[in-house]
Motif scaffolding. Structure first.
Motif, short mmCIF file in Angstrom:
data_model
loop_
_atom_site.label_atom_id
_atom_site.label_comp_id
_atom_site.label_asym_id
_atom_site.label_seq_id
_atom_site.Cartn_x
_atom_site.Cartn_y
_atom_site.Cartn_z
N VAL A 133 -35.62 -1.96 20.79
CA VAL A 133 -34.90 -2.69 19.73
C VAL A 133 -34.35 -1.71 18.70
O VAL A 133 -33.18 -1.78 18.30
CB VAL A 133 -35.83 -3.72 19.06
N VAL A 134 -35.21 -0.77 18.27
CA VAL A 134 -34.77 0.20 17.26
C VAL A 134 -33.65 1.07 17.80
O VAL A 134 -32.74 1.47 17.06
CB VAL A 134 -35.96 1.06 16.79
N GLU A 135 -33.68 1.35 19.10
CA GLU A 135 -32.65 2.19 19.71
C GLU A 135 -31.26 1.59 19.52
O GLU A 135 -30.27 2.32 19.36
CB GLU A 135 -32.95 2.37 21.20
N LYS A 136 -31.18 0.28 19.53
CA LYS A 136 -29.88 -0.38 19.35
C LYS A 136 -29.37 -0.25 17.92
O LYS A 136 -28.16 -0.35 17.67
CB LYS A 136 -29.99 -1.86 19.73
N ILE A 137 -30.29 -0.04 16.98
CA ILE A 137 -29.92 0.00 15.56
C ILE A 137 -29.68 1.44 15.11
O ILE A 137 -28.67 1.75 14.47
CB ILE A 137 -31.02 -0.65 14.71
N ILE A 138 -30.62 2.32 15.41
CA ILE A 138 -30.49 3.74 15.04
C ILE A 138 -30.80 4.61 16.27
O ILE A 138 -31.87 5.20 16.38
CB ILE A 138 -31.41 4.11 13.85
N PRO A 139 -29.85 4.68 17.19
CA PRO A 139 -30.10 5.40 18.44
C PRO A 139 -30.44 6.87 18.25
O PRO A 139 -31.22 7.44 19.02
CB PRO A 139 -28.79 5.23 19.21
#
Length: 326
Positions: free
Chosen positions: A168-174
């Motif tokens: 999930v975080v990867e989609k926001i701050i890859p």
């Protein structure tokens, strides 16, 4: 903030930091020698998360070296409140002033005379000059602590939730996930540039799980997109390794957390202390240079280095049991 973090640690681990007089001690340089260990904590929340995850009583560490007649503190650093980042050297008095300004708790832990006699400072400094200026080791920040499939995770957190959360975080701050997770996982898989969903597919193809991959030990020689990767404790361990203190043992310093370093038997658990140190903290075995709470280091100087050290250690509160040989 400090009191809140002390209270959280008490509730989360059962350990209570004891208050002390808030004394900043400018200890004379003559008391420091090459390779001495500096244990550090800052009551800012981040160090307490590190201590909760590892069972240690230090969230940061460094070491001292005499270079061309001047005492320096060497460390791997990346903090918003610190004047500079990356692997660095700072004159001792300048470093100590920065530490006071940052609200550091600082304690000086000397090497044993035997370890000091075995430390090849020329070889250690050659290694330091090779890595000096390289970025802080975000790539293995998590993996030095992730030694087991489940016994380094807090209660209620399992490997599937870890993977989903990072996805999930990867989609926001890859970029952050690339640094903290993806590059290291790709190293372990022998792949390049796989995102978390792509890693998942690759892991399933090999009939593995995420935890099967993350427990693969970090390797000191891994070259990441921005160079070698050393967090503070990996850097200190790497310095000692380069200086010959581990002999020919197969040890990956990049697997070391602060607790792994200060429990090595290369440190003197009961050094003779300068008078001002005893006066300030008569009940502490080491000289504390700053901080509102007493820095205690249970197990300091008790473990002899062994092959594959710190590659498979659990870290579960409240006792943080560490099996022999893990």
């Amino acid at each position: 903030m400090e009191r809140a973090n002390v209270e959280w640690m008490k509730q989360a681990t059962g350990y209570e930091w004891r208050p002390r007089k808030d004394i900043n001690l400018l200890l004379d340089e003559k008391y420091f020698k090459d390779g001495d260990f500096i244990a550090i904590t800052r009551m800012d929340g981040l160090d307490q998360i590190i201590e909760y995850a590892t069972g240690g009583h230090a969230g940061h560490c460094a070491l001292t070296m005499w270079i061309d007649g001047q005492l320096f503190v060497l460390e791997s650093q990346h903090a918003w409140y610190w004047p500079k980042i990356n692997i660095q050297r700072t004159p001792y008095r300048e470093w100590l002033k920065n530490a006071w300004n940052a609200g550091y708790h600082v304690v000086h832990v000397p090497l044993t005379e035997d370890a000091r006699s075995r430390l090849n400072t020329d070889a250690a400094m050659q290694w330091f000059e090779k890595v000096e200026g390289m970025p802080y080791g975000f790539h293995n920040f998590l993996f030095g602590a992730l030694d087991t499939k489940k016994d380094n995770l807090p209660p209620l957190l399992d490997e599937n939730l870890v993977a989903v959360g990072f996805g999930v975080v990867e989609k926001i701050i890859p970029s952050a996930i690339d640094s903290l997770w993806n590059e290291a996982m790709n190293k372990r898989l022998g792949t390049k540039n796989l995102s978390i969903p792509q890693q998942y597919d690759e892991i399933l193809k090999r009939n593995l799980t995420f935890s099967d991959v993350w427990i693969i030990p970090e390797q000191d020689g891994w070259w990441y997109s921005d160079g070698y990767s050393y967090v503070c404790s990996a850097f200190v361990g790497g310095f000692y390794k380069a200086g010959g203190l581990f002999g020919d043992l197969n040890i990956q310093a990049t697997e070391f957390i602060p607790r792994d370093v200060y429990t090595l038997d290369i440190f003197n658990p009961k050094p003779d202390l300068p008078e001002e140190c005893v006066k300030n903290d008569p009940d502490l075995p080491f000289c504390q240079l700053s901080g509102r709470y007493k820095m205690e280091l249970p197990g300091v100087g008790t473990i002899r280095a062994y092959a594959h050290m710190a590659e498979s250690c659990p870290s579960q509160p409240p006792d943080f049991f560490r099996p022999d040989g893990c």
